[in-house]
Write an enzyme that holds these catalytic residues in place. Structure first.
Site, PDB file in Angstrom:
ATOM      1  N   LEU A  25       0.884  -1.176   0.000  1.00 55.85           N
ATOM      2  CA  LEU A  25       0.000   0.000   0.000  1.00 55.85           C
ATOM      3  C   LEU A  25       0.915   1.218   0.000  1.00 55.85           C
ATOM      4  CD1 LEU A  25      -2.641   1.577   0.293  1.00 55.85           C
ATOM      5  CD2 LEU A  25      -2.663   1.015   2.717  1.00 55.85           C
ATOM      6  N   TYR A  26       1.007   1.885  -1.129  1.00 52.10           N
ATOM      7  CA  TYR A  26       1.963   2.995  -1.264  1.00 52.10           C
ATOM      8  C   TYR A  26       1.349   4.173  -2.001  1.00 52.10           C
ATOM      9  CZ  TYR A  26       5.489  -0.061   0.594  1.00 52.10           C
ATOM     10  OH  TYR A  26       6.182  -0.883   1.439  1.00 52.10           O
ATOM     11  N   LEU A  27       1.635   5.362  -1.473  1.00 48.02           N
ATOM     12  CA  LEU A  27       1.170   6.612  -2.097  1.00 48.02           C
ATOM     13  C   LEU A  27       2.368   7.477  -2.462  1.00 48.02           C
ATOM     14  CD1 LEU A  27      -1.601   7.882   0.337  1.00 48.02           C
ATOM     15  CD2 LEU A  27      -1.907   6.435  -1.654  1.00 48.02           C
ATOM     16  N   GLY A  47      -5.128   6.877   0.983  1.00 51.55           N
ATOM     17  CA  GLY A  47      -4.855   5.555   1.559  1.00 51.55           C
ATOM     18  C   GLY A  47      -6.149   4.928   2.058  1.00 51.55           C
ATOM     19  N   ASN A  71       7.933   2.188  11.056  1.00 46.10           N
ATOM     20  CA  ASN A  71       7.038   2.903  10.139  1.00 46.10           C
ATOM     21  C   ASN A  71       5.781   3.351  10.909  1.00 46.10           C
ATOM     22  OD1 ASN A  71       5.592   3.918   8.014  1.00 46.10           O
ATOM     23  ND2 ASN A  71       5.712   2.075   6.736  1.00 46.10           N
ATOM     24  N   SER A 131       0.028   3.596  12.678  1.00 40.64           N
ATOM     25  CA  SER A 131      -1.122   4.379  13.177  1.00 40.64           C
ATOM     26  C   SER A 131      -2.295   4.291  12.210  1.00 40.64           C
ATOM     27  CB  SER A 131      -0.748   5.851  13.341  1.00 40.64           C
ATOM     28  OG  SER A 131       0.357   5.991  14.150  1.00 40.64           O
ATOM     29  N   TYR A 158      -3.009   1.834  10.097  1.00 41.48           N
ATOM     30  CA  TYR A 158      -3.651   0.512  10.157  1.00 41.48           C
ATOM     31  C   TYR A 158      -4.460   0.352  11.451  1.00 41.48           C
ATOM     32  CZ  TYR A 158      -0.782  -0.920   6.141  1.00 41.48           C
ATOM     33  OH  TYR A 158      -0.209  -1.024   4.901  1.00 41.48           O
TER      34      TYR A 158
HETATM   35  C1  LIG Z   1       0.217   4.651   5.153  1.00 47.02           C
HETATM   36  C2  LIG Z   1      -0.523   5.366   4.032  1.00 47.02           C
HETATM   37  C3  LIG Z   1      -0.964   4.358   2.996  1.00 47.02           C
HETATM   38  C4  LIG Z   1      -1.771   6.024   4.660  1.00 47.02           C
HETATM   39  O1  LIG Z   1      -2.504   6.680   3.644  1.00 47.02           O
HETATM   40  P1  LIG Z   1      -2.875   8.227   3.792  1.00 47.02           P
HETATM   41  O2  LIG Z   1      -3.586   8.640   2.576  1.00 47.02           O
HETATM   42  O3  LIG Z   1      -1.640   8.974   4.150  1.00 47.02           O
HETATM   43  O4  LIG Z   1      -3.858   8.235   5.028  1.00 47.02           O
HETATM   44  P2  LIG Z   1      -5.315   8.871   4.989  1.00 47.02           P
HETATM   45  O5  LIG Z   1      -5.184  10.328   4.734  1.00 47.02           O
HETATM   46  O6  LIG Z   1      -6.182   8.093   4.078  1.00 47.02           O
HETATM   47  O7  LIG Z   1      -5.786   8.644   6.481  1.00 47.02           O
HETATM   48  C5  LIG Z   1      -6.900   7.827   6.766  1.00 47.02           C
HETATM   49  C6  LIG Z   1      -7.173   7.830   8.227  1.00 47.02           C
HETATM   50  O8  LIG Z   1      -6.041   7.374   8.960  1.00 47.02           O
HETATM   51  C7  LIG Z   1      -5.609   8.384   9.864  1.00 47.02           C
HETATM   52  N1  LIG Z   1      -4.163   8.479   9.815  1.00 47.02           N
HETATM   53  C8  LIG Z   1      -3.395   8.555   8.712  1.00 47.02           C
HETATM   54  N2  LIG Z   1      -2.105   8.691   9.080  1.00 47.02           N
HETATM   55  C9  LIG Z   1      -2.111   8.694  10.439  1.00 47.02           C
HETATM   56  C10 LIG Z   1      -1.102   8.847  11.410  1.00 47.02           C
HETATM   57  N3  LIG Z   1       0.188   8.993  11.074  1.00 47.02           N
HETATM   58  N4  LIG Z   1      -1.446   8.818  12.717  1.00 47.02           N
HETATM   59  C11 LIG Z   1      -2.741   8.663  13.089  1.00 47.02           C
HETATM   60  N5  LIG Z   1      -3.755   8.537  12.203  1.00 47.02           N
HETATM   61  C12 LIG Z   1      -3.424   8.562  10.909  1.00 47.02           C
HETATM   62  C13 LIG Z   1      -6.189   9.674   9.340  1.00 47.02           C
HETATM   63  O9  LIG Z   1      -6.370  10.612  10.387  1.00 47.02           O
HETATM   64  C14 LIG Z   1      -7.494   9.226   8.753  1.00 47.02           C
HETATM   65  O10 LIG Z   1      -8.443   9.049   9.789  1.00 47.02           O
HETATM   66  P3  LIG Z   1     -10.001   9.400   9.553  1.00 47.02           P
HETATM   67  O11 LIG Z   1     -10.482   8.515   8.456  1.00 47.02           O
HETATM   68  O12 LIG Z   1     -10.586   9.079  10.877  1.00 47.02           O
HETATM   69  O13 LIG Z   1     -10.010  10.850   9.184  1.00 47.02           O
HETATM   70  C15 LIG Z   1       0.324   6.451   3.340  1.00 47.02           C
HETATM   71  O14 LIG Z   1       0.669   7.456   4.256  1.00 47.02           O
HETATM   72  C16 LIG Z   1       1.587   5.929   2.695  1.00 47.02           C
HETATM   73  O15 LIG Z   1       1.611   5.629   1.516  1.00 47.02           O
HETATM   74  N6  LIG Z   1       2.673   5.853   3.479  1.00 47.02           N
HETATM   75  C17 LIG Z   1       3.952   5.418   2.928  1.00 47.02           C
HETATM   76  C18 LIG Z   1       3.966   3.990   2.478  1.00 47.02           C
HETATM   77  C19 LIG Z   1       3.737   3.019   3.607  1.00 47.02           C
HETATM   78  O16 LIG Z   1       4.264   3.156   4.700  1.00 47.02           O
HETATM   79  N7  LIG Z   1       2.941   1.996   3.307  1.00 47.02           N
HETATM   80  C20 LIG Z   1       2.663   0.930   4.220  1.00 47.02           C
HETATM   81  C21 LIG Z   1       3.658  -0.159   4.042  1.00 47.02           C
HETATM   82  S1  LIG Z   1       3.285  -1.554   5.076  1.00 47.02           S
END
Ligand SMILES: CC(C)(COP(=O)(O)OP(=O)(O)OC[C@H]1O[C@@H](n2cnc3c(N)ncnc32)[C@H](O)[C@@H]1OP(=O)(O)O)[C@@H](O)C(=O)NCCC(=O)NCCS
Length: 162
Positions: free
Chosen positions: A92-94, A104, A131, A136, A138
């Protein structure tokens, strides 16, 4: 601005690699060294390999590979493997500049919808223990840590299916 989540097609392979490269370098800088990241991307994100997974997803062969597109630009992707009622969230990557804007969540919700329709009762994943952003994220979606596997946490989420 239009946001669409849809199954990736073979023509998306290049952009998937581009997103993965940017996301990996941003996320794992300070966690893994540069050589490890480069090697991982070479080994796991070859165009041929991505296309193969995309074909399996399109043919519904135990793999789901979705992209999120903003105004036709792919800004992220999710890949899950599934069989016998269980799924494995593989990737899962953005793009770094698109994190924290709900993309995400859009990908994960769409994937979970699909999995539940396919009678999946449980989804597992591995995430690097450093990470914190992803952990957080998940946890926010109901995944819980069930163990430690080397540098990773194992996480799991159960679904109610009838
Ligand atoms: C992890 C990842 C996929 C999350 O996607 P994102 O678009 O950044 O997160 P979103 O904006 O969709 O957040 C969705 C929810 O999670 C919460 N959330 C996101 N990041 C958070 C954080 N760091 N701490 C707490 N809550 C968090 C948001 O507040 C939101 O909550 P809500 O629906 O209640 O408003 C993205 O940041 C990413 O690509 N990270 C790098 C790659 C990675 O680490 N992938 C996982 C590999 S295992």
């Amino acid at each position: 601005m239009s946001t669409v989540v849809k199954k990736l097609v073979e023509e998306d392979a290049e952009v998937v690699r581009e997103v993965a490269t940017a996301s990996w370098n941003f996320t794992y800088k300070g966690i893994y060294d540069y050589e490890y990241i480069e090697q991982w991307l070479r080994d796991h994100y070859s165009i041929g390999g991505i296309k193969k997974d995309i074909r399996r997803s399109l043919n519904d062969e135990g793999l789901l590979f979705l992209g999120v597109f903003v105004d036709s630009l792919c800004v992220g992707f999710i890949e899950c493997k599934f069989s016998h009622g269980e799924a494995d969230l593989l990737r899962l990557y953005l793009r770094p500049d698109k994190m924290g804007q709900g993309y995400g969540k859009a990908l994960l919700l769409d994937a979970e919808n699909f999995l539940v329709k396919h009678s999946i009762k449980k989804c597992i994943l591995e995430v690097n223990r450093k990470n914190t952003r992803a952990i957080s994220f998940y946890k926010n979606f109901g995944f819980r840590i069930t163990g430690i596997n080397g540098d990773d946490y194992s996480m799991v989420k159960e679904y109610q299916t009838c």
